[in-house]
Design a protein around this motif. Structure first.
Motif, PDB file in Angstrom:
ATOM      1  N   PRO A 111      41.663  46.785  37.092  1.00  0.00           N
ATOM      2  CA  PRO A 111      40.238  46.733  36.774  1.00  0.00           C
ATOM      3  C   PRO A 111      39.508  45.620  37.523  1.00  0.00           C
ATOM      4  O   PRO A 111      39.969  44.477  37.586  1.00  0.00           O
ATOM      5  N   LEU A 112      38.378  45.973  38.094  1.00  0.00           N
ATOM      6  CA  LEU A 112      37.637  45.082  38.994  1.00  0.00           C
ATOM      7  C   LEU A 112      36.795  44.081  38.223  1.00  0.00           C
ATOM      8  O   LEU A 112      35.943  44.452  37.417  1.00  0.00           O
ATOM      9  N   ARG A 113      37.031  42.802  38.493  1.00  0.00           N
ATOM     10  CA  ARG A 113      36.195  41.751  37.926  1.00  0.00           C
ATOM     11  C   ARG A 113      34.957  41.554  38.804  1.00  0.00           C
ATOM     12  O   ARG A 113      34.925  41.983  39.971  1.00  0.00           O
ATOM     13  N   GLU A 114      33.979  40.884  38.252  1.00  0.00           N
ATOM     14  CA  GLU A 114      32.721  40.684  38.980  1.00  0.00           C
ATOM     15  C   GLU A 114      32.899  39.861  40.247  1.00  0.00           C
ATOM     16  O   GLU A 114      32.101  39.998  41.191  1.00  0.00           O
ATOM     17  N   ASP A 115      33.926  39.014  40.290  1.00  0.00           N
ATOM     18  CA  ASP A 115      34.141  38.172  41.469  1.00  0.00           C
ATOM     19  C   ASP A 115      35.088  38.812  42.481  1.00  0.00           C
ATOM     20  O   ASP A 115      35.482  38.165  43.462  1.00  0.00           O
ATOM     21  N   ALA A 116      35.456  40.068  42.273  1.00  0.00           N
ATOM     22  CA  ALA A 116      36.302  40.765  43.248  1.00  0.00           C
ATOM     23  C   ALA A 116      35.552  40.919  44.570  1.00  0.00           C
ATOM     24  O   ALA A 116      34.323  40.984  44.603  1.00  0.00           O
ATOM     25  N   LYS A 257      33.594  40.126  30.749  1.00  0.00           N
ATOM     26  CA  LYS A 257      32.540  39.105  30.897  1.00  0.00           C
ATOM     27  C   LYS A 257      31.298  39.459  30.095  1.00  0.00           C
ATOM     28  O   LYS A 257      30.739  38.610  29.380  1.00  0.00           O
ATOM     29  N   ILE A 258      30.829  40.710  30.179  1.00  0.00           N
ATOM     30  CA  ILE A 258      29.613  41.088  29.452  1.00  0.00           C
ATOM     31  C   ILE A 258      29.876  41.111  27.949  1.00  0.00           C
ATOM     32  O   ILE A 258      28.990  40.778  27.141  1.00  0.00           O
TER      33      ILE A 258
END
Length: 284
Positions: A111-116, A257-258
């Motif tokens: 799963p892709l994090r926002e900082d990817a 995060k959200i």
């Protein structure tokens, strides 16, 4: 009470926000009032508006067509965000801007994090990333929400495409090697309304899609299972359906995060599908 201005009145998300934003001071604008292609007029028009929060749902979303209309897509998805962000900066307003999983490239199945790392593989993805970068360079008080596989009861989306196919065919093919999470537009709209109601003090980039993971094939199977339509679906590779724009093979978004920042509950994707079909009176 805060005044909220929404761009993109007639899109899927714009319509969903109109349906649930019954309380508060909301104003919705369509492209006839503010055309994002006309970038030179945006700042002046927004200066005449009164708002504390601007939600930008407007976008060029014709993914394949963007490969041939890159200049149009870049003006609407990219260049337009500079005057929008500038207008918010001048008014000390918060900008909530919608972006996409298409800003990512080939990734590991995690799963892709926002900082990817971002590495868009299509013109559409490149223009959306350009818009994000414009917002970040001009305005600190911004919330960028990347979403994926958006659908609702109206408009052009995968759900409505499947329902139309199922009404005329009893056998067809759907790709199984693209994996993500379908997002019911009313769930996304609800999350945005919840955020707007808060005393927003956290800014940056966030992910929102419904929980869980599936392929387009799995999504299609669930649609016909829940509607009770007997359709034979054959799973096939993406190369069976060549398109001008490359689609992400894996775009499952990490939403921690959200959830941590705003205390948002995110429903499972099948529950979103069930809610949408119930609204459409399509459940068996």
């Amino acid at each position: 009470m805060e005044k909220i201005l929404v761009l993109g009145k007639d899109g899927q998300l714009g319509r969903a926000l109109q349906a649930i934003s019954k309380q508060g001071d909301w104003k919705f604008i369509d492209k006839d009032t503010l055309n994002l292609y006309e970038t030179e007029t945006i700042l002046g028009k927004l200066e005449r508006e009164d708002f504390d929060v601007l939600i930008n749902c407007a976008a060029y979303t014709a993914v394949d067509k963007a490969e041939d209309e890159s200049e149009i897509a870049q003006r609407i998805n990219g260049a337009a965000l500079a005057p929008i962000a500038e207008a918010c900066r001048m008014k000390k307003a918060i900008l909530i801007h919608l972006s996409t999983d298409y800003v990512y490239g080939e990734v590991l199945p995690v799963p892709l994090r926002e900082d990817a790392e971002t590495n868009p593989q299509s013109i559409y993805g490149q223009t959306k990333l350009s818009g994000e970068e414009a917002v970040r360079s001009i305005l600190d008080r911004h919330i960028i929400i990347r979403t994926s596989w958006l659908y609702g009861s109206e408009g052009h989306n995968f759900l409505n495409t499947m329902l139309k196919l199922g009404a005329t065919q009893d056998k067809f093919q759907v790709v199984y090697d693209q994996v993500g999470a379908p997002t019911f537009v009313e769930h996304l709209a609800g999350a945005i309304v919840d955020i707007v109601k808060m005393n927003i003090s956290h800014f940056g980039t966030f992910h929102y899609s419904n929980e869980g993971v599936c392929s387009w094939y799995d999504f299609a199977q669930a649609i016909f299972e829940l509607t009770g339509k007997e359709v034979e679906i054959e799973p096939v590779n993406t190369d069976k359906f060549p398109t001008k724009a490359k689609r992400p093979n894996y775009s499952v978004l990490d939403k921690q995060k959200i959830k941590d920042t705003f205390g948002i509950h995110i429903p499972y994707w099948r529950n979103g599908l069930r809610a949408c079909l119930h609204k459409m009176n399509k459940l068996k």
